[in-house]
Scaffold this active site. Sequence first.
Site, PDB file in Angstrom:
ATOM      1  N   LYS A 103      -3.782  -8.004   7.986  1.00  0.00           N
ATOM      2  CA  LYS A 103      -3.879  -6.677   7.359  1.00  0.00           C
ATOM      3  C   LYS A 103      -5.169  -5.994   7.803  1.00  0.00           C
ATOM      4  CE  LYS A 103      -3.563  -4.629   2.677  1.00  0.00           C
ATOM      5  NZ  LYS A 103      -3.448  -4.971   1.237  1.00  0.00           N
ATOM      6  N   SER A 149       0.288  -2.642  -1.130  1.00  0.00           N
ATOM      7  CA  SER A 149      -0.285  -2.015   0.045  1.00  0.00           C
ATOM      8  C   SER A 149      -0.145  -2.843   1.328  1.00  0.00           C
ATOM      9  CB  SER A 149      -1.759  -1.713  -0.210  1.00  0.00           C
ATOM     10  OG  SER A 149      -2.484  -2.924  -0.352  1.00  0.00           O
ATOM     11  N   SER A 201      -0.352  -6.208  -4.376  1.00  0.00           N
ATOM     12  CA  SER A 201      -0.234  -5.714  -2.999  1.00  0.00           C
ATOM     13  C   SER A 201       0.230  -6.739  -1.968  1.00  0.00           C
ATOM     14  CB  SER A 201      -1.572  -5.129  -2.532  1.00  0.00           C
ATOM     15  OG  SER A 201      -1.701  -3.801  -2.968  1.00  0.00           O
TER      16      SER A 201
END
Lengths: 106, 493
Positions: B88, B163, B187
């Site tokens: 990420k 996210s 997330s």
Amino acid sequence: MNESDSNPMPSIDDVARVATLSRLALDEDGLEAARRDLSAILGHVAAIQALDVEHVEPMPRPQDVVNRLAEDEPGPLLDREVLLRMAPRTEGPFIAVPKVLGEGGA
Amino acid sequence: MNHDSNQSTDREHPDDLVARIRSVRAGEATTVDRLEGMLSRIDTVDPALNAFHEVLGEDARRHAESIDARLAAGDDPGPLAGAIVAVKDNLCTTEGRTTCSSKMLEHYRSPFEATAVERLRNAGATIVGKTNLDEFAMGSSSENCAWGPVRNPHGVDRVPGGSSGGSAAAVAADCADVALGSDTGGSIRQPAAFCGCVGFKPTYGRISRYGLVAFGSSLDQIGPIGRSVRDASLLYEVMAGVDPHDATTSELPVESPLSEGTIDLRGLRVGIPREHVTDENHPGVTERFAETLDTLRSAGVTIVDVDLPLTHHGISTYYVIAPAEASSNLSRYDGIRYGHRAEALPGEGLEELYARTRSEGFGPEVRRRIMLGTYVLSAGYYDAYYTRALKVRRLIKQEFDGVFSQCDVLLGPTTPTPAFRLGADLDPVSMYLNDVYTVNANIAGIPAISIPGGFVEDEGDALPVGLHLQAPAFAESLLLRTASAVEATHART
């Protein structure tokens, strides 16, 4: 802001003050949109006002742990050249910023 | 709870990471071949998905070659030799940029690497690229992105969740074996559920946050997204443990869930929070969950109905604490030391430069949360909102402690609905309610995992949904072994 005011509908003046504290530049439309959003979110959040928390200790971290301190000894640092290369504006070995002190203030 | 160590190997799926990389260790495949396969797949599918911000082709090739060379020389590069991992883009890497999907960090190159990433590399993993996310990890749809939204591999007009939407989409589309995400309110787990993956958030303090760009420092935790609980366990074991760079990492020993074998479900007490099984859930979510409970009952699980009434206050508590911490953490982006800086206007002072820089650099959701956080921390409101939310946090934690005396783990749906459509244009509060079942684990700091819970029909699409398991703090071994046993009751696709 009024100390005792828990009304979840901030005024435009409240929002303008929060924008200043947040270091954000919002125009009139931006302030109004922010007021609407904050009002909606704070309206939802207001539910926690009904809970009895009088004798409860605040819990800033999810475990009641004591912070671990590092030994007070110098360690390796990132190289100054590397850090300077990351800065958007530099002048020689310095990071450049707009003038902070007024005329004659220096 | 009986141990049955024979079951763990029986349950291995050919798509498990361990099975995939065994061929590399056995000399039947090379890391370079595996990497090239992933790179080619990214080329084919990512233009439609937008899961990656940056593909680290050359750096990854160099790393893969070195892994293969070490294996050829009889050296052991570590348990992740041959694994291809996506990261990420809010985790600092020395290769490539670390943008957090923000114009503020568009050109930012980190001078150091996150501990979690460094430990993966040291265990032999090859990092294939940096994945798209909601800006600074603030969002539940991966639409708040500076360079376009991520799309769900199960339907490109659907969101992948957020996210960590890029990481979940990358794994679901087989552009990486496993991926790293971060979880502040759900997330990792919500996008894993929306994309049909496993997503694991360990206990707060298990994995070092050093090099994770800070959002809510008392809530953030790094964790893996993979195809199976075994994949997640393997990455967890490699990354977990004390780190001198993060004073909040726990010194408790990290167990080895994989080697402890799966748990026999007979006699296991699984608590079902009544508040998570409501008419407000999508009918498909309700059906799949009921089927899961039937299966578990047949397997000998003792189902215990439990009450978590404060669950309803989780989102409210979170939307005070997380923005408060974010407003403080994001004050560092001022355009002076690194990141975006607005063009100076004649006669402009430092304060004006800060404000214009931040208004240009941050997107709408980040600005909204900074404003909210600043409001709840400001004079006159601090006690009414922030201090009160911290007190409710203790009540939520105590409520979990209470239910864990009645059951071993908690089980519920990960989300009330399957993936919604891109551009659904939900108002902020509706968007925040996506995390209604996941957010309390962050508030209480306990470990939680989402595993695939079947598919549901929604407007003609078949979409995956997740099963959410939670356990007491630092009981990762119990959680992962239970999740593995529950996973085995579901047919893998």
